[in-house]
Design a protein around this motif. Structure first.
Motif, PDB file in Angstrom:
ATOM      1  N   LYS A  60      -3.098   9.908  -6.874  1.00 13.06           N
ATOM      2  CA  LYS A  60      -2.532   8.718  -7.507  1.00 13.06           C
ATOM      3  C   LYS A  60      -3.592   7.627  -7.425  1.00 13.06           C
ATOM      4  N   ARG A 103       3.694   1.797  -1.337  1.00 12.35           N
ATOM      5  CA  ARG A 103       4.227   2.062  -2.664  1.00 12.35           C
ATOM      6  C   ARG A 103       3.148   2.414  -3.672  1.00 12.35           C
ATOM      7  N   LEU A 104       1.918   2.010  -3.399  1.00 11.83           N
ATOM      8  CA  LEU A 104       0.821   2.314  -4.315  1.00 11.83           C
ATOM      9  C   LEU A 104       0.271   3.722  -4.131  1.00 11.83           C
ATOM     10  N   ASP A 154      -4.306  -2.767  -7.849  1.00 12.34           N
ATOM     11  CA  ASP A 154      -4.207  -3.095  -6.427  1.00 12.34           C
ATOM     12  C   ASP A 154      -4.999  -4.376  -6.195  1.00 12.34           C
ATOM     13  N   ARG A 195       0.829  -1.207   0.000  1.00 14.33           N
ATOM     14  CA  ARG A 195       0.000   0.000   0.000  1.00 14.33           C
ATOM     15  C   ARG A 195       0.870   1.266   0.000  1.00 14.33           C
ATOM     16  N   ARG A 219      -5.742   4.135  -7.952  1.00 13.86           N
ATOM     17  CA  ARG A 219      -5.536   2.691  -7.910  1.00 13.86           C
ATOM     18  C   ARG A 219      -6.787   1.988  -8.425  1.00 13.86           C
ATOM     19  N   TYR A 279      -3.191   2.273 -11.118  1.00 13.73           N
ATOM     20  CA  TYR A 279      -2.283   1.170 -10.814  1.00 13.73           C
ATOM     21  C   TYR A 279      -3.070   0.044 -10.153  1.00 13.73           C
TER      22      TYR A 279
END
Length: 299
Positions: free
Chosen positions: A54, A41-42, A152, A39, A56, A150
């Motif tokens: 950012k 890094r996400l 997840d 998490r 997810r 990204y």
């Protein structure tokens, strides 16, 4: 160990001072719900991007449903930009099978079209209009850059052919920019390092379901009736599977918005209406009169 009959000193590795300094892990880590290593890094964003979110693509799959959300993090918590669920596919023509690989692909496609429609980018980024399973990456077209998110997957295992990657493929084909490789898609051969797009397309359109239906119907009719009872009740045969998913994809692209059904009748209300002073006095007087009549009748 020591010499028999002689007491030896055994050093304790974890003393009282050790336990008094132990830091308790986060609640969701203790509950095995969040992998904070992943998490962190996400959600970490470059400082030169200031407060740009950012995003997810959060994917969770249960026994009977598929959950796909576009989420961004703030100090106060996570916020959902848009979401799509497997059970919503019933509104687009998919009455049964809301958690298999084909349904996961359709859910990812639905989420992508909803996000782009919400942001006014649905015409600029159409994605793959006819699913073929081939490798596809969104490229910038026009003034606005493609919407990037990204993947997840939480605590799920990233195994080749997992349903989670069906949601990823659907979102990418729907027009979202999600960094990925084909190594975890169905049809990838790790030994030969080759990717078979036709095998992936077959999974997208539910050929594995139709082949299982044919095999089970030939071997055990009773088991087929029990296993595919929902399909039998809906009048769906193995030959109808691929065409059904094609119509679902077309319906999603035509109008991905949610459909709200108005409930008939009066809404349930469990809270009593507040009474004013006059009404409360009348209510007490009525109760007194009822009790008085009961007493008089019993005498």
């Amino acid at each position: 160990s020591g010499i028999p009959g002689i007491f030896t000193f055994v050093r304790s590795d974890k003393s009282k001072s050790y336990f008094s300094r132990t830091q308790v892990k986060f609640r969701r880590r203790r509950e095995c719900k969040t992998d904070y290593y992943a998490r962190r890094r996400l959600i970490q964003q470059d400082k030169n991007k200031y407060s740009t979110p950012k995003y997810r693509l959060v994917v969770r799959i249960t026994n009977r449903d598929v959950i796909a959300q576009i989420v961004y993090a703030r100090i106060s918590g996570d916020f959902v930009l848009e979401s799509a669920y497997g059970h919503e596919l019933a509104n687009f023509g998919l009455k049964v099978g809301h958690s298999n690989y084909a349904a996961c692909y359709a859910t990812g496609l639905l989420l992508a079209r909803r996000v782009l429609t919400k942001l006014g980018m649905d015409q600029d980024y159409q994605g793959v209009t006819a699913a073929d399973g081939a490798e596809y990456h969104v490229e910038a077209d026009g003034e606005r850059s493609p919407f990037r998110a990204y993947l997840d997957i939480g605590l799920a295992r990233a195994t080749t052919g997992a349903n989670i990657f069906g949601v990823l493929k659907g979102a990418v084909d729907g027009g979202l920019d999600i960094p990925h490789k084909c190594k975890r898609f169905p049809g990838y051969n790790a030994e030969e390092k080759s990717y078979d797009a036709d095998a992936h397309r077959a999974r997208i359109f539910g050929s594995h379901v139709s082949s299982w239906m044919d095999e089970l119907e030939e071997k055990d009719q009773a088991l087929y009736q029990r296993q595919f009872s929902a399909y039998v009740a809906a009048g769906i045969t193995s030959e109808d599977i691929e065409g059904m998913y094609e119509r679902v994809h077309a319906a999603i692209r035509a109008n991905p918005q949610r459909t709200t059904v108005a409930k008939e009748g009066k809404p349930n209300s469990f809270n009593q209406k507040k009474l004013n002073l006059k009404q409360r006095k009348e209510r007490v007087a009525t109760k007194k009169a009822v009790m008085t009549n009961r007493l008089m009748a019993s005498m």
